[in-house]
Design an enzyme around this catalytic site. Structure first.
Site, short mmCIF file in Angstrom:
data_model
loop_
_atom_site.label_atom_id
_atom_site.label_comp_id
_atom_site.label_asym_id
_atom_site.label_seq_id
_atom_site.Cartn_x
_atom_site.Cartn_y
_atom_site.Cartn_z
CB CYS B 85 -1.21 0.02 1.07
SG CYS B 85 -2.45 1.18 0.90
CG HIS B 187 -3.97 -3.39 2.70
ND1 HIS B 187 -3.06 -3.19 3.47
CD2 HIS B 187 -4.52 -2.28 2.14
CE1 HIS B 187 -3.01 -1.67 3.67
NE2 HIS B 187 -4.04 -1.30 2.85
CD GLU B 189 -1.93 -6.18 4.99
OE1 GLU B 189 -1.61 -6.47 3.64
OE2 GLU B 189 -2.01 -4.82 5.30
#
Lengths: 260, 213
Positions: B85, B187, B189
């Protein structure tokens, strides 16, 4: 491509899910983390936890919830309720929350929005707006006021003025709940939602009133919401998030498809 | 070093939610540490630079915590490095979000505001259009994987570095690759199973690095 997000919302009191969740296949239907993980498996795009704990001393419980969720759930989640300061926001974000939602504390002191956005970025600041219709005015157009205290207290602030103001202050998203529709299961207030969507450039999450899958479709297609939020239709096992995604896809709304 | 659980340093320079990146790497088998210790970073087999918020704030924080040079050293050494990001954006020369604040400049190009007339930030899941199927980070993800994006700016760089884009509503740089310097605008994650696969791919590159050292 714009894709509409489907967001289950969990009310949490003292670390436990409230509003009688009846969900098949969970060891502990009161455990918000387990429920969030189940929604993740169904294809939820995000999760919102709303902390309705009355006592102010219980910040540790909600921070612990953020920590556990970040360990078990790998989609974005937002925590709202009781966030009054940059320190409150920091504790939740450091624990693993992706966004924090502010409501009455921002009404009391709008600078809070700027402070949190300045410290952690606009992307993590959701401003939750509870709006209630004033009815049609002399010119025939509807206006809405911002309410606090669960819809009991009229702030006298025009909802459109408010969403524009918080956008200027650095809100990254509006979570818009119609106090007229909330709890009715009669669908979103589509006029309110559409009006707010048109008034701001940032994403708007429609909330309040969902009783059927068609209501979610209407929120996306008629009100043009960026995301649709619902609680009870998912909690009582009437519909899964995957059902909601399929209904949206069938209606021609772009969404991330549910897992096969 | 422990070959089973290779050491991955997640750079902790004092910004928002870094814990999720660490957790995502842990769950695919990394010994992931949130760290600001240059010694630990120098020992790591791979490094992750997460980032959320404002480009200028993140660059200032990276510099004030003294972590820019250790990051340069890792990139220079050719060890696997992943920017996420704003951590992706920081690799570039500059950003329209903070004119006058230089980026790290290890990737050519400028980070630009998404076009007017669309909802900003892009805060949603979007599909990857893979431009470079050979990119090891995208193994198993070449068929329109869905990833979670939250951003108002994106890198404008030479096509030769773009491994994947997303459509919003014009192509937006989503993954860049320059040797083993990788970056994602989304992202991983927070991108469920698809993001998990990407983390596994990164870890596979880290493990391969461990064998070479």
């Amino acid at each position: 491509m714009k894709t509409v997000r489907v967001i289950p919302c969990l009310d949490v009191d003292d670390g436990r899910v409230v509003k009688g969740v009846s969900f098949v296949g969970l060891r502990d239907a009161g455990d918000p983390v387990e429920l969030a993980a189940a929604y993740d498996r169904q294809g939820a795009d995000e999760i919102v936890f709303l902390d309705i704990t009355a006592s102010a001393h219980d910040r540790d419980t909600i921070i612990e919830l953020a920590r556990h969720t970040a360990e078990e759930v790998f989609i974005p989640f937002t925590i709202g309720g009781g966030i009054r300061s940059v320190d409150d926001a920091r504790a939740l974000l450091r624990a693993g929350a992706d966004k924090v939602s502010v409501n009455s504390a921002a009404v009391a002191r709008p600078e809070l929005v700027r402070e949190i956005a300045g410290e952690f970025g606009t992307q993590c600041v959701v401003v939750s707006v509870d709006a209630k219709s004033n009815g049609a005015g002399a010119d025939g157009s509807t206006t809405w006021n911002v309410y606090v205290k669960g819809g009991r207290e009229d702030t006298g602030i025009d909802a459109l003025d408010w969403v524009r103001q918080v956008t200027e202050l650095g809100a990254g998203e509006i979570l818009l709940t119609s106090m007229d529709a909330d709890g009715t299961k009669a669908g979103f207030d589509l006029e309110l939602t559409r009006t707010v969507v048109d008034a701001v450039e940032i994403p708007v999450v429609a909330s309040g009133g969902v009783g059927t899958l068609q209501h979610l479709v209407d929120g996306a297609l008629i009100a043009n919401a960026d995301a649709v939020l619902a609680a009870s239709i998912f909690h009582f096992g009437e519909h899964t998030v995957a059902d909601a995604k399929r209904a949206l896809l069938d209606a021609g709304v772009a969404v991330r498809p549910p897992a096969a | 070093m422990n070959g089973d659980r290779p050491l991955v340093a997640v750079l902790d320079y004092g910004i928002g939610n870094l814990r999720s990146a660490q957790k995502a790497l842990e769950r695919v088998g990394a010994d992931a540490r949130l760290t600001a210790d240059p010694g630990l970073i120098a020992d790591a087999a791979g490094v992750v630079l997460p980032g959320v918020g404002h480009f200028g704030t993140c660059m200032e924080q990276l510099r004030s915590t003294g972590l820019e040079q250790p990051a340069f050293d890792v990139i220079e050494s050719g060890r696997p490095f992943l920017g996420i990001c704003v951590g992706m954006q920081m690799l570039f020369e500059a950003s329209e979000e903070a004119p006058g604040v230089p980026g790290m400049g290890v990737m050519p190009g400028t980070v630009r505001l998404l076009p007017d007339g669309i909802v900003r930030p892009q805060m949603q899941w979007n599909r990857l259009d893979v431009r470079r199927p050979s990119c090891p980070l995208l193994a198993g993800l070449t068929d329109g994987a869905w990833m979670y994006f939250v951003h108002s700016y994106a890198p404008d760089t030479d096509d030769s570095f773009v491994a994947a884009t997303c459509d919003y509503p014009t192509p937006v740089t989503a993954v860049t690759e320059r040797g083993r310097l990788w970056a994602t605008q989304f992202h991983p994650e927070k991108s469920g199973d698809a993001g998990k696969r990407l983390a596994q791919n990164f870890l596979a590159a880290v493990r391969a690095e461990g064998c070479h050292r």
